[in-house]
Enzyme design. Sequence first.
Site, PDB file in Angstrom:
ATOM      1  CG  ASN A 143      -5.918 -12.201   7.826  1.00 28.62           C
ATOM      2  OD1 ASN A 143      -5.048 -12.352   8.683  1.00 28.62           O
ATOM      3  ND2 ASN A 143      -6.742 -13.174   7.459  1.00 28.62           N
ATOM      4  CB  THR A 144      -0.651 -11.473   7.910  1.00 27.79           C
ATOM      5  OG1 THR A 144      -0.978 -12.453   8.911  1.00 27.79           O
ATOM      6  CG2 THR A 144      -0.497 -10.105   8.567  1.00 27.79           C
ATOM      7  CG  HIS A 145      -1.631 -15.694   2.573  1.00 28.29           C
ATOM      8  ND1 HIS A 145      -2.046 -16.881   3.135  1.00 28.29           N
ATOM      9  CD2 HIS A 145      -1.179 -16.009   1.323  1.00 28.29           C
ATOM     10  CE1 HIS A 145      -1.862 -17.864   2.277  1.00 28.29           C
ATOM     11  NE2 HIS A 145      -1.350 -17.363   1.167  1.00 28.29           N
ATOM     12  N   GLY A 163     -13.280 -13.504   0.725  1.00 29.21           N
ATOM     13  CA  GLY A 163     -12.781 -14.766   0.215  1.00 29.21           C
ATOM     14  C   GLY A 163     -11.637 -15.284   1.067  1.00 29.21           C
ATOM     15  CG  ASP A 172      -5.417 -16.291   2.646  1.00 27.03           C
ATOM     16  OD1 ASP A 172      -5.685 -15.640   3.665  1.00 27.03           O
ATOM     17  OD2 ASP A 172      -5.109 -17.492   2.684  1.00 27.03           O
TER      18      ASP A 172
END
Length: 247
Positions: free
Chosen positions: A154-156, A190, A192
């Site tokens: 995923n990206t944040h 969780g 990020d």
Amino acid sequence: MATPPVQVGRVRPKDNSKHPYEEAAVVVHPEGTKSPPGLAHHRPGAPARIVVLVSGSGTNLQALIDAQQADPAFGATIVAVGADRTGIQGLERAEQAGIPTFALRVKDFASREEWDRALRDQVAEYAPDLVVSAGFMKLLGPDFLAAHHGRVINTHPALSPSFPGMNGPADALAYGVKITGCTVFFVAGGVDDGPVVAQAAVPVEAGDDVASLHERIKTAERALLVDVVGRLARNGWTIDNRKVTFQ
């Protein structure tokens, strides 16, 4: 302290012709639980099979589509795009590129857990080496993450572990930091907080507001995601608790 035993398992897709057996090693602690994501190794076939999950316009998806179309050596092919809603541009982008799509809406299921299991099974049909959450606005549940252990990124829009959650750019501005950025990480259940694969710094400029800062972060995020997916696809990876290395 004794080293926890390592259990090695093999997972085979329903259609054996799509993908060979893959081997993953997971550290199992004495109490029978694993600290996400534990220890995992994966070396994809060539090209690596990617499933992308989207919820909106699909700009990160488009960057990945452009990369695989522009460079045969990119090392990855998107085999499906899934969404948690219908009628979105992300699905249209996939369809225009000739990529199979599916949509599973939470409201069509009796519970969130049932939806998570359905998403798990739908994604597994495509035997992915890597699942990319690209603007997917649903938290993936334990059933999904257990089935696709150590293969979901995923990206944040911040430099993790700073400013988790949906308001990373706004929180960075409010805190007064001079440098923020974006992170690509392996999802561990969780918010990020999974093991970091790569990060890119974005300076906060004088006069920035949330929109202008977020736009520059999104530009850096697209480039970083394309680079990370390509490197994971070509090289494979190891996750040892919080440390991610390319093989």
